[in-house]
Design an enzyme around this catalytic site. Sequence first.
Site, PDB file in Angstrom:
ATOM      1  CD  GLU A 361      -2.674  -1.399  -0.002  1.00 49.12           C
ATOM      2  OE1 GLU A 361      -3.038  -2.550  -0.290  1.00 49.12           O
ATOM      3  OE2 GLU A 361      -2.903  -0.427  -0.747  1.00 49.12           O
ATOM      4  CG  HIS A 492      -9.602  -7.476  -6.301  1.00 55.34           C
ATOM      5  ND1 HIS A 492      -9.312  -8.139  -5.117  1.00 55.34           N
ATOM      6  CD2 HIS A 492      -8.622  -6.565  -6.453  1.00 55.34           C
ATOM      7  CE1 HIS A 492      -8.221  -7.620  -4.589  1.00 55.34           C
ATOM      8  NE2 HIS A 492      -7.783  -6.662  -5.370  1.00 55.34           N
TER       9      HIS A 492
HETATM   10  C1  LIG Z   1      -4.387  -5.646  -0.500  1.00 56.60           C
HETATM   11  C2  LIG Z   1      -4.508  -5.101  -1.903  1.00 56.60           C
HETATM   12  N1  LIG Z   1      -5.554  -4.070  -1.960  1.00 56.60           N
HETATM   13  C3  LIG Z   1      -5.739  -3.418  -3.265  1.00 56.60           C
HETATM   14  C4  LIG Z   1      -4.385  -2.867  -3.761  1.00 56.60           C
HETATM   15  O1  LIG Z   1      -3.652  -2.261  -2.976  1.00 56.60           O
HETATM   16  O2  LIG Z   1      -4.101  -3.104  -4.934  1.00 56.60           O
HETATM   17  C5  LIG Z   1      -6.798  -2.306  -3.121  1.00 56.60           C
HETATM   18  C6  LIG Z   1      -8.182  -2.893  -3.291  1.00 56.60           C
HETATM   19  C7  LIG Z   1      -8.414  -2.873  -4.767  1.00 56.60           C
HETATM   20  C8  LIG Z   1      -7.527  -1.755  -5.332  1.00 56.60           C
HETATM   21  N2  LIG Z   1      -6.722  -1.327  -4.195  1.00 56.60           N
HETATM   22  C9  LIG Z   1      -6.082  -0.138  -4.063  1.00 56.60           C
HETATM   23  O3  LIG Z   1      -5.534   0.186  -3.034  1.00 56.60           O
HETATM   24  C10 LIG Z   1      -6.020   0.836  -5.233  1.00 56.60           C
HETATM   25  N3  LIG Z   1      -6.586   2.117  -4.818  1.00 56.60           N
HETATM   26  C11 LIG Z   1      -4.570   1.020  -5.627  1.00 56.60           C
HETATM   27  C12 LIG Z   1      -4.448   2.001  -6.788  1.00 56.60           C
HETATM   28  O4  LIG Z   1      -4.382   3.205  -6.545  1.00 56.60           O
HETATM   29  O5  LIG Z   1      -4.478   1.524  -7.932  1.00 56.60           O
HETATM   30  C13 LIG Z   1      -4.867  -6.261  -2.834  1.00 56.60           C
HETATM   31  O6  LIG Z   1      -6.044  -6.468  -3.077  1.00 56.60           O
HETATM   32  N4  LIG Z   1      -3.907  -7.072  -3.309  1.00 56.60           N
HETATM   33  C14 LIG Z   1      -2.479  -6.949  -3.092  1.00 56.60           C
HETATM   34  C15 LIG Z   1      -1.887  -8.243  -3.618  1.00 56.60           C
HETATM   35  C16 LIG Z   1      -2.908  -8.900  -4.488  1.00 56.60           C
HETATM   36  C17 LIG Z   1      -4.256  -8.283  -4.118  1.00 56.60           C
HETATM   37  C18 LIG Z   1      -5.093  -9.256  -3.286  1.00 56.60           C
HETATM   38  O7  LIG Z   1      -5.050  -9.154  -2.052  1.00 56.60           O
HETATM   39  O8  LIG Z   1      -5.792 -10.105  -3.898  1.00 56.60           O
HETATM   40 ZN   LIG Z   2      -2.212  -2.661  -5.052  1.00 59.11          ZN
END
Ligand SMILES: C[C@H](N[C@H](C(=O)O)[C@@H]1CCCN1C(=O)[C@@H](N)CC(=O)O)C(=O)N1CCC[C@H]1C(=O)O
Ligand SMILES: [Zn+2]
Length: 619
Positions: A361, A492
């Site tokens: 993050e 997601h």
């Molecule tokens: C823990 C991580 N949370 C996402 C990320 O950090 O990508 C969050 C939720 C969806 C998008 N998001 C964002 O923070 C966006 N605003 C980032 C941006 O600005 O594009 C995550 O979901 N991950 C990490 C490893 C694989 C996956 C999972 O855990 O399956």
């Molecule tokens: Zn991410």
Amino acid sequence: VASIGSSFGDRNNITAAKIWLEEYNTEAEKVRPEAQEASWTWNTNITDYNNRLKLEAEKKKSEFDKRSYNQTLNWDWKNFTEINAKRQFYKIADIGESVLPTDKFQQITKAKSNMQSVYSKARVCNKPGDQDPSKCYPLNPTLENIMAKSTDWKELAWAWEGWRNETGRKMPDDYEKFVELANEAAGMNGYTDNGDYWRSWYETENFEKQMEELFIGLKDLYKLLHAYARKKLKERFVGHPFPDSGQIPAHLLGNMWAQSWGNLFTLLAPYPGKPLDVTEMMREQNYTTRKMFDLSEKFFTDLGLDPMPPKFYNDSMLDKPEDGRDVVCHASAWDFYNRKDFRIKQCTQVTMDWLITTHHEMGHVQYFLQYKDQPVVFRRGANPGFHEAIGDVLALSVSTPKHLKKINLLRPNQNPDDEELQLNFLMNQALKKIAFIPFGYLIDQWRWKVFKGETKKDEYNEDWWNLRCKHQGVSPPVQRFNTDFDAGSKFHVPNNTPYIRYFVSYVIQFQFHKALCKEAGHNGPLHKCDIDQSTEAGNKLAAMMKLGSSKEWPDAMEAITGQRKMNVSDLIEYFAPLEDWLKKEVKNETLGWDDQCGRIWGNGMRTKSIFIAIYIIFH
Ligand SMILES: C[C@H](N[C@H](C(=O)O)[C@@H]1CCCN1C(=O)[C@@H](N)CC(=O)O)C(=O)N1CCC[C@H]1C(=O)O
Ligand SMILES: [Zn+2]
């Protein structure tokens, strides 16, 4: 503002167009922060009232987007010779779901809010062994911890099935509505379907083919790890049914979605006597959430990258609130598009997994900081995979025994150069990075087919398990039905965040790591590299991040690696020592699995009614 175009009358007046672009940015830096703030308020306190405010703010932003799109029509921007201005117009005109008429926009936003609310509020009850069956448990921290630590087949199956009953199973109608309207919006914007729109962000010819080739390049490595894990899990769960078709029951891999197998380290470490027990070390040293963030921030600033703005820690939500309110616990990073507000929202636990997520993050926020002076529409990753890779690249260095020793998270009696410890480290990395590959690949394989209309609602779950069985080699531990919607149990999907970006990230982060290690003057095996304190490496990374999405991603790739393509060779080089070890370990195993899961466990995709009918007849 609209008058500028008409008063100059000349659709090719680049000076007037640039004045308009300035005006657009000024207004966008007011409208977007408002929408983000309303979304933040809902995400950190899920109530109907906050949901209404969020919908209202999103409606206002969509109206701004529609107005802006209409104003771009005043300019013949597709024929502009100034590439930067032309690219800004192209992105301003690409307004996604905002193109929908207000009533349909409200419908799609409502459908998404419903699913996000179901996912974030879900609790699972009737835990085996509980005196009080009405006691219910959330994903974070309880179900996550059970999936990570339990070796009780029944308890794991309870958590796995219960989570899917409380999330995915409640979403098919909303999801179908979302798909229909997202496709309608994509069509209005000139795309064949929403998947076509999502893939357009990579600006890459035959993108799907390229992804398939990368995946094929990694299959053999995954099969080795899968065969080794299956062998050891069959020993741990002797007497329990593994399908003859060769898949691993999905609830045994230490994670609710089987996407990361790091929690099996104690079972799978080549040398169990040389543990990498960072979580225990953190707890012994009374690590707090803030200390985890300080550790991560220091790694960034020691590379010469930016510190967090003072407001960051005040305004972020870094721990799960204890006042009982419902929040979206799933970790995320937030850009408020006003160059001042940047936040992280996560329900941190003191574990190594969460230290890695914290770096992930923080990588997003660093990217936000680096491109904050770009025009608003360029404040994105060079492609979405780039945004996902930043934090992970740094974590590749942080996780090394050498670095863990430096920050006192390696047992004092352990020697970071010990070759057996190094092999344990590589296994630990493989359980996160190699295990993830098929999962990162298959989610959007499934969604792209749904958007194409090749997968109808009553096939959602059958097609999901076809892909899980075929590509990931995992099977459902209990019978699945078409009334289930297991894709919806993964954040997601209800949250409508595309996923191929993580697959791309897991490939390119090793290309970045290789290039930055060279910049940092590293010699020796790639997996031993720690770029810590290398401002040369930091400068390269910063220069790439500053571009945002102002250039096409091969330019950004070239800024770091000197070449312009994604390839898996650096990932394979990184894991080479472990690959040799695995080949020996599984030489008597059958590698791989049948495309279809065995009939016993779960591809009996019948609607529940047939089973009930049979039951009634025979009883
Ligand atoms: C823990 C991580 N949370 C996402 C990320 O950090 O990508 C969050 C939720 C969806 C998008 N998001 C964002 O923070 C966006 N605003 C980032 C941006 O600005 O594009 C995550 O979901 N991950 C990490 C490893 C694989 C996956 C999972 O855990 O399956
Ligand atoms: Zn991410």
